[in-house]
Motif scaffolding. Structure first.
Motif, PDB file in Angstrom:
ATOM      1  N   GLY A   1       9.933   9.022  -2.122  1.00 51.97           N
ATOM      2  CA  GLY A   1       9.403  10.258  -1.536  1.00 51.97           C
ATOM      3  C   GLY A   1      10.511  11.275  -1.287  1.00 51.97           C
ATOM      4  N   VAL A   2      11.643  10.799  -0.761  1.00 54.03           N
ATOM      5  CA  VAL A   2      12.784  11.683  -0.514  1.00 54.03           C
ATOM      6  C   VAL A   2      13.257  12.299  -1.828  1.00 54.03           C
ATOM      7  N   ARG A   3      13.373  11.479  -2.863  1.00 48.73           N
ATOM      8  CA  ARG A   3      13.842  11.986  -4.160  1.00 48.73           C
ATOM      9  C   ARG A   3      12.866  13.026  -4.716  1.00 48.73           C
ATOM     10  N   SER A   4      11.581  12.760  -4.556  1.00 49.54           N
ATOM     11  CA  SER A   4      10.562  13.682  -5.056  1.00 49.54           C
ATOM     12  C   SER A   4      10.653  15.041  -4.362  1.00 49.54           C
ATOM     13  N   ALA A   5      10.718  15.022  -3.025  1.00 42.49           N
ATOM     14  CA  ALA A   5      10.782  16.272  -2.266  1.00 42.49           C
ATOM     15  C   ALA A   5      12.074  17.020  -2.577  1.00 42.49           C
ATOM     16  N   ARG A   6      13.204  16.303  -2.592  1.00 43.33           N
ATOM     17  CA  ARG A   6      14.497  16.932  -2.855  1.00 43.33           C
ATOM     18  C   ARG A   6      14.534  17.534  -4.264  1.00 43.33           C
ATOM     19  N   ALA A   7      13.923  16.822  -5.224  1.00 41.90           N
ATOM     20  CA  ALA A   7      13.916  17.329  -6.602  1.00 41.90           C
ATOM     21  C   ALA A   7      13.116  18.626  -6.706  1.00 41.90           C
ATOM     22  N   ALA A   8      12.204  18.835  -5.746  1.00 48.84           N
ATOM     23  CA  ALA A   8      11.441  20.092  -5.706  1.00 48.84           C
ATOM     24  C   ALA A   8      12.148  21.120  -4.817  1.00 48.84           C
ATOM     25  N   GLY A   9      13.325  20.753  -4.296  1.00 49.44           N
ATOM     26  CA  GLY A   9      14.108  21.686  -3.481  1.00 49.44           C
ATOM     27  C   GLY A   9      13.673  21.776  -2.031  1.00 49.44           C
ATOM     28  N   ILE A  10      12.910  20.784  -1.585  1.00 50.72           N
ATOM     29  CA  ILE A  10      12.348  20.818  -0.229  1.00 50.72           C
ATOM     30  C   ILE A  10      13.177  19.951   0.711  1.00 50.72           C
TER      31      ILE A  10
END
Ligand code: XBP
Length: 230
Positions: free
Chosen positions: A180-189
């Motif tokens: 989840g962290v990787r997903s959000a960070r990859a979207a710049g969030i």
């Protein structure tokens, strides 16, 4: 400016994974499959996000012949079973969630969901925990099969931003897993992690905040100052 909070569902809003695991095992039993996922095995299997994908990953690992059509068929049964288990009650919001959502609303923030599970399951959880439909609790819901790639890919968070009509900088994500962290960070969030029952030992590198719990002394102040150290 902070304008919206985006929430993961499973493990973040509530500890749902034991109910998912039971729904999978009940499905395997009624279908006459000799598959039985224990807790330790499930922790490993959770690294594959999405129920259909998880069954396919398990079959591939075990060298079992299992098609995507069969995965989709079993997953429908599993989703119905999960709904029944949630309906029976007992699922609770994690500490601090109800208050955070209330305070965020009171501050005029938008509330969104970015999840790997299905919209039906989000609705089921909202009915069980808030007594309201998901669309009454959240402004937008980005879910599972609406995107090409599940977490840790950024797709579902990008869809949530699109639905909100906001840039990543105006939002904060709430997650419980490394995927989840990787997903959000990859979207710049920016992302707050509260580790959950199954994710506690994961590596949350990239998270902006790691909090043991979302039960906070003063969410109003935290939101105003964007979560300084506890
Ligand atoms: C949760 C998941 C889901 C659930 C099962 O991920 O990975 O697959 O375990 O749900 P997240 P489905 O918390 O990142 O959304 O069987 O409906 O896929």
């Amino acid at each position: 400016t902070l304008r919206a909070l985006i929430f993961d569902v499973d493990g973040t809003l509530a500890e749902t994974e034991e109910l998912h695991r039971r729904a999978f095992n009940d499905t395997f039993a009624v279908e006459g499959l000799a598959w039985d996922w224990d807790r330790d095995g499930y922790r490993e299997l959770l690294k594959t996000t999405g129920g259909k994908e998880r069954m396919l990953a398990f079959a591939a690992r075990e060298g079992i012949d299992f098609s995507t059509e069969e995965a989709a068929r079993l997953h429908k049964i599993k989703t119905a079973r999960y709904a029944t288990l949630v309906d029976r009650g007992g699922l609770e919001l994690r500490p601090g969630i109800a208050e955070l959502i209330d305070k965020a609303r009171a501050h005029g923030l938008k509330l969104a969901v970015a999840t790997t599970t299905s919209p039906q399951n989000v609705d089921q959880l909202c009915h069980s925990c808030w007594g309201r439909a998901a669309t009454e609790v959240f402004d937008t819901i980005a879910a599972g099969d609406q995107v090409a790639q599940k977490k840790p890919a950024p797709d579902v968070y990008q869809l949530a931003l699109q639905q909100l009509g906001l840039p990543a900088e105006d939002t904060i994500a709430f997650e419980d897993t490394a995927n989840g962290v990787r997903s959000a960070r990859a979207a710049g969030i920016r992302v707050v992690v509260t580790p959950s029952m199954y994710s506690g030992a994961e590596d949350f590198t990239g998270a902006d905040w790691i909090l043991p719990t979302l039960a906070r002394a003063n969410w109003t102040a935290d939101l105003a100052s964007l979560l300084p150290a506890a």
